[in-house]
Design an enzyme around this catalytic site. Structure first.
Site, PDB file in Angstrom:
ATOM      1  N   HIS A   8       1.702   4.464  -2.891  1.00  0.00           N
ATOM      2  CA  HIS A   8       1.807   5.924  -2.730  1.00  0.00           C
ATOM      3  C   HIS A   8       3.157   6.417  -3.248  1.00  0.00           C
ATOM      4  CE1 HIS A   8      -1.838   6.890  -0.609  1.00  0.00           C
ATOM      5  NE2 HIS A   8      -1.564   6.123   0.429  1.00  0.00           N
ATOM      6  N   HIS A  19       0.829  -1.205   0.000  1.00  0.00           N
ATOM      7  CA  HIS A  19       0.000   0.000   0.000  1.00  0.00           C
ATOM      8  C   HIS A  19       0.865   1.258   0.000  1.00  0.00           C
ATOM      9  CE1 HIS A  19      -3.662   2.355   1.297  1.00  0.00           C
ATOM     10  NE2 HIS A  19      -2.705   3.156   1.728  1.00  0.00           N
ATOM     11  N   GLU A  20       1.790   1.324   0.941  1.00  0.00           N
ATOM     12  CA  GLU A  20       2.622   2.526   1.031  1.00  0.00           C
ATOM     13  C   GLU A  20       3.530   2.670  -0.187  1.00  0.00           C
ATOM     14  OE1 GLU A  20       1.746   4.648   3.046  1.00  0.00           O
ATOM     15  OE2 GLU A  20       0.527   3.347   4.321  1.00  0.00           O
ATOM     16  N   HIS A  33       3.376   6.643  -6.968  1.00  0.00           N
ATOM     17  CA  HIS A  33       2.623   7.801  -7.447  1.00  0.00           C
ATOM     18  C   HIS A  33       3.476   9.067  -7.348  1.00  0.00           C
ATOM     19  CE1 HIS A  33      -1.655   9.802  -7.437  1.00  0.00           C
ATOM     20  NE2 HIS A  33      -1.069   9.872  -8.603  1.00  0.00           N
TER      21      HIS A  33
END
Length: 712
Positions: free
Chosen positions: A505, A501-502, A508
């Site tokens: 980020h 998940h991190e 991105h």
């Protein structure tokens, strides 16, 4: 004295930064920023991107690159002196931001550029930056009369200070509670890894026995495995009453007054700007258009999930009654009996799963997944400056050999480190005179660290990985066990998902190809779309071909057995209904306390929370529970009246991943399309437009429900 925060280096000099450097550096850079703005406004009356926006962007980038390591270190190696320096700067930074947002001459200059002959020739990102700026001027009170502008500035400064105090109280309350146990029988049920961690914590504090804490790995282990019900209850109470008027430290770090002030000030701020309440103001920078849209979305999901959640709880109650004679299931029993039920129904033990996810396999596996998806190569850099020995540093290059980004990764829980997991911006991408400023990210988690075996000190992660690198793959996969004391950290599957998940980020932020800071990476992305790339990455944690890249027994190197994978997938949606309504409880509570705020009645925080719980919750909390007092996402983070974004972004991510399910999870064309339309575009275009470009249509809720095993 040379100030490392004012030194022009590509990366922060963490080991040289001292609390006494912070305020002088920020004072100097704020003065420089104000001077640049004034100078550029006076230099001409025909404003352009080059003579106004670019110089301001450059000086503010310099300011951000000095503040970033300070803010980060305050979160990961907190100390009283650093905290004081950090807090001294918050009102100054807030004042500068409000001052710029209320600068009439600057506002007129931006309007002039938007109306100029140059504007049509600007690229999409530049136009989006200008439009966002004009919106943000309005949201900073540019249209207010002088007296109201002054009040707006006071509110902004006070909110900044209150948010910091809220987070500090949670951190201090978390660090304050420990429990030393000298009889191992009191910890019956805990796996050996958790016992070893508790023993190591006691040793680090100069004590004999086993010490449990409110750091999440310790708390989670007790709540999931401890047979001692009274210990679970005591630990639960300590955790759920942090920074409140209840529990073992009642009133000592109480956030009650801070929460009331925050809600009051947010409401006043929204009213000053002409909004009915803060929830309306919050949506000004989000995809959702109206508060009714948000409430309808959440209530629709609740309606579809509630019955299944009720069934989940009824099945758990029956299991606990039949198999363990427990008739009065309490909140501190839920995790414990859920794990027992998972093992019973699926013959699946989380400890068994952990053995196949050593960090020394998971991290390279994560990198292999993104390499196959996007054609990237991730390489470790060993010569760098860090804030803690556990920190590692990597760089990303693409298939053309172009450097795309760098990132620090700090995986393990420790005292003086804020809980949770997050990605933050160290350096953002921009291009000046053809030179690209490489984006750099912080990736932070709070996993259980490697554990020392008796008589041997636990290696830092960097040391253990370096040892493995020297000895070759056989150090992990050979017939002999890894030497005592050098076992790598083992991750639960939930922690593997958190890491993915991190990293989503981080991708991105780092893979952006936008050349202007205002909308490169995650900058300028609507808040309810910013979780799309992160939740999207979680899907690969459930795919067999991807798991083969990131798993292997930490001693034998044996691949994840098919039988264990089948158990994991069978149990994937275990209690999915309960998990869904819990997240909806948080989202509805957050949105309602901001939408329904009444100055005459105050925040009514627990009154509204109880109403929401009656509406959607299936597990009722005890009267002493003070969950909201530690809800940093909305009181100290960026999710105020926006926590629903997690669920909305899950709709986007599930629907986006469904295309990979159709085409193949490593389909290069689909990966390239996601890279080009989502990751590389940052905030340069509207999030919905970018999603439609990738998916070919607007999102639907169907994939989210299917992935959670919930009937549409």
């Amino acid at each position: 004295m040379t100030n490392p925060l004012l030194t022009d280096t590509p990366l922060p000099l963490f080991s040289q930064i001292r609390p006494e450097h912070v305020e002088p550096a920020i004072d100097q850079l704020l003065a420089e920023a104000r001077a640049v703005v004034e100078q550029q406004l006076k230099a001409t009356d025909r404003y352009t991107w080059k003579n106004l926006i670019e110089p301001i962007e450059n000086i503010e980038d310099k300011l951000n690159k000095a503040w970033s390591p300070v803010s980060h270190m305050n979160s990961v190696v907190n100390s009283d002196a650093l905290r004081a320096a950090y807090n001294a700067c918050l009102p100054k930074l807030s004042e500068y931001a409000t001052e710029m947002g209320q600068n009439e001459d600057l506002f007129k200059a931006y309007r002039a550029i938007a109306a100029s002959d140059e504007y049509p020739s600007l690229d999409t990102a530049q136009k989006k930056i200008i439009q966002n700026a004009l919106r943000d001027f309005r949201l900073s009170g540019i249209d207010l009369v002088v007296e109201k502008k002054r009040r707006f500035k006071e509110i902004s400064q006070e909110l900044s200070s209150l948010a910091s105090r809220f987070e500090e109280n949670v951190l201090d309350a978390t660090n304050a509670w420990t429990k030393l146990l000298t009889d191992e029988l009191e910890l019956t049920g805990l796996p050996e890894s958790a016992l070893a961690q508790a023993r190591q914590t006691a040793e680090q504090n100069g004590l004999e026995g086993w010490m449990i804490t409110l750091q999440f790995p310790s708390y989670h282990a007790v709540m999931t495995y401890a047979d001692n019900r009274e210990l679970r209850r005591e630990h639960y109470e300590a955790y759920t009453t942090r920074a409140s008027d209840q529990g073992p430290h009642a009133g000592r770090w109480d956030n009650s007054e801070i929460m009331e002030k925050i809600l009051a000030l947010r409401h006043e701020k929204a009213r000053l700007l002409g909004y009915n309440h803060y929830a309306e103001l919050s949506l000004a920078t989000k995809m959702a258009e109206t508060p009714d849209d948000v409430m309808s979305f959440l209530e629709d999901l609740a309606d579809k999930s509630w019955r299944q959640a009720r069934r989940d709880l009824a099945e758990l109650r029956e299991f606990a009654r039949v198999h363990y004679g427990t008739a009065d299931l309490q909140p501190w029993d839920i995790g414990y009996y859920s794990e027992k039920m998972r093992q019973h129904d699926y013959q699946l033990s989380q400890e068994e799963v952990k053995a196949y996810f050593p960090v020394t396999k998971v991290l390279p596996g994560l990198f292999a997944v993104v390499e196959r998806l996007y054609g990237l190569t991730i390489s470790e850099i060993h010569d760098f400056d860090a804030w803690h020995p556990d920190v590692r540093f990597f760089e990303i290059t693409d298939q053309n050999g172009e450097l795309r980004g760098k990132f620090y990764i700090d995986l393990y829980a420790r005292p003086k480190k804020r809980g949770g997991a997050w990605m933050d911006d160290c350096v953002g991408r921009k291009t000046i005179d053809g030179a690209v400023q490489t984006p750099v990210a912080y990736l932070t988690c709070n996993f259980t660290p490697p554990i020392a075996r008796e008589g041997v000190s636990a290696p830092t992660d960097r040391e253990s990985v370096a040892s493995i690198a020297r000895e070759g793959v056989s150090a992990l996969t050979g017939p002999e066990p890894v030497p005592t004391g050098s076992d790598p950290a083992l991750l639960t599957h939930d922690e593997v998902t958190t890491l993915f998940h991190e990293f989503g980020h981080g991708l991105h932020h780092m893979l952006t190809k936008v050349d202007h800071l205002g909308v490169s990476g995650i900058n300028g992305v609507e808040w309810d779309a910013v979780e799309l790339p992160s939740q999207f990455m979680e899907n690969w944690c459930w795919e067999k071909d991807a798991l083969a890249l990131m798993s292997g027994h930490y001693r034998s190197g044996e691949p994840l057995p098919d039988a264990l994978f089948d158990k994991m997938t069978a149990a994937k949606n275990f209690q999915a209904g309960m998990q869904m309504v819990r997240q909806l409880e948080f989202s509805l509570f957050d949105f309602r306390i901001h939408r329904d705020y009444d100055p005459d009645k105050g925040g009514r925080i627990y009154e509204i929370l109880n109403q929401v719980r009656e509406q959607v919750a299936v597990v009722q909390s005890p009267a002493f529970n003070r969950f909201a007092h530690g809800f940093s996402h909305i009181f100290a983070g960026g999710y105020a009246a926006g926590y629903y974004s997690y669920k909305w972004a899950e709709v986007l991510s599930s629907d986006a991943f469904s295309l990979f399910e159709e085409k193949g999870i490593f389909d290069p064309d689909t990966g390239s399309a996601f890279l080009a339309n989502i990751l590389e575009k940052g905030g340069s275009e509207e999030a919905m437009d970018l999603f439609v470009k990738f998916r070919g249509r607007k999102p639907t809720i169907d994939a989210l429900l299917r992935h959670n095993g919930i009937a549409a």
